[in-house]
Design an enzyme around this catalytic site. Structure first.
Site, PDB file in Angstrom:
ATOM      1  N   HIS A  19       0.846  -1.213   0.000  1.00  0.00           N
ATOM      2  CA  HIS A  19       0.000   0.000   0.000  1.00  0.00           C
ATOM      3  C   HIS A  19       0.875   1.255   0.000  1.00  0.00           C
ATOM      4  O   HIS A  19       0.628   2.209  -0.733  1.00  0.00           O
ATOM      5  CB  HIS A  19      -0.878   0.058   1.265  1.00  0.00           C
ATOM      6  CG  HIS A  19      -1.905  -1.023   1.391  1.00  0.00           C
ATOM      7  ND1 HIS A  19      -2.008  -1.815   2.504  1.00  0.00           N
ATOM      8  CD2 HIS A  19      -2.891  -1.420   0.557  1.00  0.00           C
ATOM      9  CE1 HIS A  19      -3.020  -2.656   2.351  1.00  0.00           C
ATOM     10  NE2 HIS A  19      -3.568  -2.448   1.181  1.00  0.00           N
ATOM     11  N   LYS A  43     -18.033  -6.851   7.453  1.00  0.00           N
ATOM     12  CA  LYS A  43     -16.682  -7.408   7.396  1.00  0.00           C
ATOM     13  C   LYS A  43     -16.071  -7.461   8.787  1.00  0.00           C
ATOM     14  O   LYS A  43     -16.307  -6.573   9.603  1.00  0.00           O
ATOM     15  CB  LYS A  43     -15.816  -6.509   6.506  1.00  0.00           C
ATOM     16  CG  LYS A  43     -15.115  -7.250   5.389  1.00  0.00           C
ATOM     17  CD  LYS A  43     -14.543  -6.257   4.408  1.00  0.00           C
ATOM     18  CE  LYS A  43     -13.259  -6.754   3.793  1.00  0.00           C
ATOM     19  NZ  LYS A  43     -12.771  -5.830   2.768  1.00  0.00           N
ATOM     20  N   ARG A  92      -2.353  -6.350  -8.569  1.00  0.00           N
ATOM     21  CA  ARG A  92      -1.285  -7.321  -8.364  1.00  0.00           C
ATOM     22  C   ARG A  92      -1.384  -8.470  -9.365  1.00  0.00           C
ATOM     23  O   ARG A  92      -0.387  -8.956  -9.861  1.00  0.00           O
ATOM     24  CB  ARG A  92      -1.348  -7.904  -6.941  1.00  0.00           C
ATOM     25  CG  ARG A  92      -0.932  -6.932  -5.879  1.00  0.00           C
ATOM     26  CD  ARG A  92      -1.442  -7.333  -4.525  1.00  0.00           C
ATOM     27  NE  ARG A  92      -2.887  -7.202  -4.493  1.00  0.00           N
ATOM     28  CZ  ARG A  92      -3.625  -7.281  -3.406  1.00  0.00           C
ATOM     29  NH1 ARG A  92      -3.075  -7.543  -2.253  1.00  0.00           N
ATOM     30  NH2 ARG A  92      -4.931  -7.119  -3.477  1.00  0.00           N
ATOM     31  N   SER A 130      -2.761  -7.789   2.909  1.00  0.00           N
ATOM     32  CA  SER A 130      -2.990  -7.637   4.353  1.00  0.00           C
ATOM     33  C   SER A 130      -3.399  -8.958   4.989  1.00  0.00           C
ATOM     34  O   SER A 130      -3.113  -9.206   6.163  1.00  0.00           O
ATOM     35  CB  SER A 130      -4.093  -6.605   4.610  1.00  0.00           C
ATOM     36  OG  SER A 130      -3.697  -5.347   4.155  1.00  0.00           O
TER      37      SER A 130
HETATM   38  P1  ADP Z   1      -9.730  -3.911  -0.187  1.00  0.00           P
HETATM   39  O1  ADP Z   1     -10.464  -4.633   0.890  1.00  0.00           O
HETATM   40  O2  ADP Z   1     -10.483  -2.746  -0.783  1.00  0.00           O
HETATM   41  O3  ADP Z   1      -9.103  -4.781  -1.253  1.00  0.00           O
HETATM   42  P2  ADP Z   1      -7.042  -3.528   0.767  1.00  0.00           P
HETATM   43  O4  ADP Z   1      -6.616  -2.753   1.944  1.00  0.00           O
HETATM   44  O5  ADP Z   1      -6.770  -4.990   0.763  1.00  0.00           O
HETATM   45  O6  ADP Z   1      -8.557  -3.204   0.602  1.00  0.00           O
HETATM   46  O7  ADP Z   1      -6.392  -2.926  -0.561  1.00  0.00           O
HETATM   47  C1  ADP Z   1      -6.553  -1.588  -0.927  1.00  0.00           C
HETATM   48  C2  ADP Z   1      -5.933  -1.359  -2.293  1.00  0.00           C
HETATM   49  O8  ADP Z   1      -4.540  -1.611  -2.240  1.00  0.00           O
HETATM   50  C3  ADP Z   1      -6.469  -2.266  -3.400  1.00  0.00           C
HETATM   51  O9  ADP Z   1      -6.542  -1.551  -4.613  1.00  0.00           O
HETATM   52  C4  ADP Z   1      -5.421  -3.336  -3.510  1.00  0.00           C
HETATM   53  O10 ADP Z   1      -5.386  -3.899  -4.800  1.00  0.00           O
HETATM   54  C5  ADP Z   1      -4.183  -2.517  -3.248  1.00  0.00           C
HETATM   55  N1  ADP Z   1      -3.086  -3.348  -2.740  1.00  0.00           N
HETATM   56  C6  ADP Z   1      -3.092  -4.157  -1.673  1.00  0.00           C
HETATM   57  N2  ADP Z   1      -1.904  -4.760  -1.508  1.00  0.00           N
HETATM   58  C7  ADP Z   1      -1.131  -4.311  -2.529  1.00  0.00           C
HETATM   59  C8  ADP Z   1       0.231  -4.587  -2.951  1.00  0.00           C
HETATM   60  N3  ADP Z   1       0.987  -5.461  -2.292  1.00  0.00           N
HETATM   61  N4  ADP Z   1       0.696  -3.943  -4.031  1.00  0.00           N
HETATM   62  C9  ADP Z   1      -0.090  -3.087  -4.720  1.00  0.00           C
HETATM   63  N5  ADP Z   1      -1.367  -2.793  -4.394  1.00  0.00           N
HETATM   64  C10 ADP Z   1      -1.874  -3.406  -3.323  1.00  0.00           C
END
Ligand code: ADP
Length: 165
Positions: A19, A43, A92, A130
């Site tokens: 992120h 959630k 990703r 995450s």
């Molecule tokens: P959500 O529940 O909306 O997917 P996340 O917190 O998991 O929320 O992810 C938020 C954003 O960050 C999403 O667009 C996700 O694709 C992106 N993201 C998460 N991890 C990565 C990573 N390792 N590299 C690039 N983008 C990421």
């Protein structure tokens, strides 16, 4: 010219280095980035929303162009509230793309003035999410190589509460 404001929505449970890299790269495209922690009552989260917010604020404390806020309801309504016409999402995998394509197209229908901007994950972060970090934390492993320093420190010190508060 009007300020170009982008919203980066997500759960950030917790924020990871993946992120952080996307947010930092997006700074070259936008004047201001608002990291929006979406609260979905259906959630289950591992970390309380206030903790997730503190971590994001701490990670970017030296950058006044990055803000963090929480929202419930539709992401496009949060964008309207923030006066933002851009949503940033990280990609990703092709599975990410298929999911994001649908969400992005629906968001465009709901709010025609919004554009979703996709940034490709850097190869070193493309396997990071995450949920892997949460699994490591729940099982007592060391997740420090995947998260910003402030997140690793709080977890190591055991100074966090479980569940959403
Ligand atoms: P959500 O529940 O909306 O997917 P996340 O917190 O998991 O929320 O992810 C938020 C954003 O960050 C999403 O667009 C996700 O694709 C992106 N993201 C998460 N991890 C990565 C990573 N390792 N590299 C690039 N983008 C990421």
């Amino acid at each position: 010219m009007a300020e170009r404001i982008a919203v980066f929505p997500g759960s950030f449970d917790p924020i990871t280095l993946g992120h952080e890299a996307i947010i930092t790269r997006a700074l070259t495209l936008f004047d201001k980035i608002i990291v929006g922690i979406g609260i979905n009552i259906e959630k289950k989260y591992l970390f309380p929303v206030q903790q997730r917010k503190i971590w994001i604020a701490e990670t970017f404390k030296n950058n006044p162009r990055i803000e963090v806020d929480t929202y419930s309801g539709l992401t496009v309504d949060f964008c309207r509230k923030c006066d933002s016409h851009f949503i940033i999402r990280g990609l990703r995998t092709s599975a990410d793309f298929e999911f994001e394509r649908i969400v992005g197209q629906v968001n465009k229908k709901l709010y025609p003035d919004i554009e979703t901007i996709f940034l490709l994950a850097a190869p070193e972060f493309s396997s990071l999410n995450s949920s892997i970090v949460r699994d490591i934390v729940i099982n007592g492993g060391d997740a420090s190589m995947f998260v910003p320093k402030c997140v690793a420190e709080t977890i190591q010190e055991g100074q966090y509460e479980n569940g959403d508060k």
